[in-house]
Motif scaffolding. Structure first.
Motif, mmCIF file in Angstrom:
data_model
loop_
_atom_site.group_PDB
_atom_site.id
_atom_site.type_symbol
_atom_site.label_atom_id
_atom_site.label_comp_id
_atom_site.label_asym_id
_atom_site.label_seq_id
_atom_site.Cartn_x
_atom_site.Cartn_y
_atom_site.Cartn_z
ATOM 1 N N TYR A 120 0.829 -1.188 0.000
ATOM 2 C CA TYR A 120 0.000 0.000 0.000
ATOM 3 C C TYR A 120 0.874 1.253 0.000
ATOM 4 N N ALA A 121 0.339 2.334 -0.554
ATOM 5 C CA ALA A 121 1.093 3.586 -0.618
ATOM 6 C C ALA A 121 1.383 4.127 0.782
ATOM 7 N N HIS A 122 0.424 3.993 1.684
ATOM 8 C CA HIS A 122 0.587 4.472 3.071
ATOM 9 C C HIS A 122 0.158 3.367 4.043
ATOM 10 N N VAL A 150 -3.230 -4.900 -3.003
ATOM 11 C CA VAL A 150 -3.170 -3.633 -3.720
ATOM 12 C C VAL A 150 -3.373 -3.815 -5.219
ATOM 13 N N ARG A 189 -6.198 -1.726 -7.280
ATOM 14 C CA ARG A 189 -5.847 -0.886 -8.423
ATOM 15 C C ARG A 189 -6.633 -1.302 -9.667
ATOM 16 N N PRO A 206 -4.508 7.364 -11.412
ATOM 17 C CA PRO A 206 -3.878 8.368 -10.542
ATOM 18 C C PRO A 206 -3.864 9.789 -11.101
ATOM 19 N N TYR A 240 -6.854 7.111 -1.793
ATOM 20 C CA TYR A 240 -5.862 8.100 -1.352
ATOM 21 C C TYR A 240 -4.720 7.466 -0.568
ATOM 22 N N LEU A 277 -3.815 3.322 -2.465
ATOM 23 C CA LEU A 277 -3.309 3.365 -3.831
ATOM 24 C C LEU A 277 -2.437 4.585 -4.102
ATOM 25 N N GLY A 278 -2.521 5.586 -3.246
ATOM 26 C CA GLY A 278 -1.669 6.768 -3.403
ATOM 27 C C GLY A 278 -2.147 7.756 -4.440
ATOM 28 N N TYR A 279 -3.425 7.729 -4.777
ATOM 29 C CA TYR A 279 -3.962 8.718 -5.723
ATOM 30 C C TYR A 279 -3.891 10.101 -5.075
#
Length: 284
Positions: free
Chosen positions: A4-6, A216, A220, A230, A252, A255-257
């Motif tokens: 995961y992005a975070h 993830v 996605r 993104p 957010y 996925l880090g969008y």
């Protein structure tokens, strides 16, 4: 398998079980059913927040005011340095509380992956004992509207190719067959249907049976299948915005969008406003 992005925004049941006595965290159960779940058993040390009474203003359709939220945090023994771990009997209420917390300026927040469902499934301890909390003195903080969009903002962006609107409701709600999920009396808006151009992504597609998030790569793929990539401006909504915040959190933080906002008025507002455009496939 990707990560995961975070990942720091999510804690596992094992992690929480090892940190039940950690004085730097406060566990909060956000009940979707008011008083019906917490008294029957909750995670040891957890404070109880019935969602509507804790997160909404009691006089108007608005989130709890900054001054009232500061009082609520104070009563819950939360300081500006405390990390809150949210969970619920339904996973989307944990992300809803987290979103509201960020809106009101408290940024040390995480959610329990799998929420109450996974905790119980893992056979981890539950209690009926209500914790004794020493109240604090939480300061009033300025609101942060970064992840919020109003009906006017949604309306102004209809037809914008840079924007993707994601509808997190059930297929029946999206198709205009119902206003609220089954079962029970169908209520919550004057009209059925969805916001024009919205893509359907039922929040349940993002979780496993135990309400933990899917890997993830699967998340996605689910977003990209709806054109939510993104580079797009993403808006999420549902009926009351609980499920919308689950889609927002996933996009957010996992996925880090970079551009994701939740329309908190959601269908209860849009479907009842005079003059708002609606698509209803059931009437075609």
């Amino acid at each position: 398998m990707g990560s995961y992005a975070h990942p720091e925004m999510v804690v596992t049941t094992d992690w929480l079980a090892d940190h039940l006595e950690d004085p730097s965290i406060r566990i909060i159960e956000v009940s979707s059913l008011g008083e019906l779940t917490y008294p029957d058993g909750h995670i040891p040390g957890a404070v109880h927040w019935p969602w509507r009474e804790s997160l909404w203003d009691q006089k108007m359709r608005e989130f709890v005011l900054p001054s009232d939220f500061a009082q609520s945090l104070s009563r819950s023994g939360v300081s500006p340095e405390t990390t809150i771990i949210f969970y619920s009997d339904r996973c989307q209420f944990g992300t809803y509380a987290l979103w509201t917390c960020l809106l009101r300026g408290h940024t040390h927040v995480k959610v329990l992956d799998g929420s109450r469902t996974r905790w119980v499934q893992d056979g981890l301890p539950m209690t009926t004992e209500v914790p004794r909390i020493t109240p604090g003195n939480y300061p009033i903080r300025a609101p942060n509207e970064t992840w919020r969009i109003s009906r006017d903002g949604v309306l102004a962006g209809l037809g914008n190719p840079d924007r993707v609107i994601l509808d997190g409701r059930t297929p029946e709600e999206y198709k205009g067959l119902r206003v609220k999920p089954e079962p029970g009396f169908d209520h919550g808006a004057e009209r059925k249907g969805h916001i024009p151009g919205a893509k359907h992504l039922f929040y349940d597609e993002l979780v496993n049976e135990d309400e933990t998030w899917r890997p993830v790569e699967e998340l996605r793929k689910a977003y990209e299948a709806r054109g939510a990539t993104p580079d797009k401006d993403i808006v999420t909504y549902c009926r009351l915005s609980h499920r919308a915040t689950f889609l927002w959190f996933t996009a957010y933080f996992l996925l880090g969008y970079p551009r994701v906002r939740s329309y908190d008025g959601s269908w209860t507002e849009w479907g009842s406003m005079v003059g708002m455009p609606i698509e209803n496939p059931s009437l075609s």
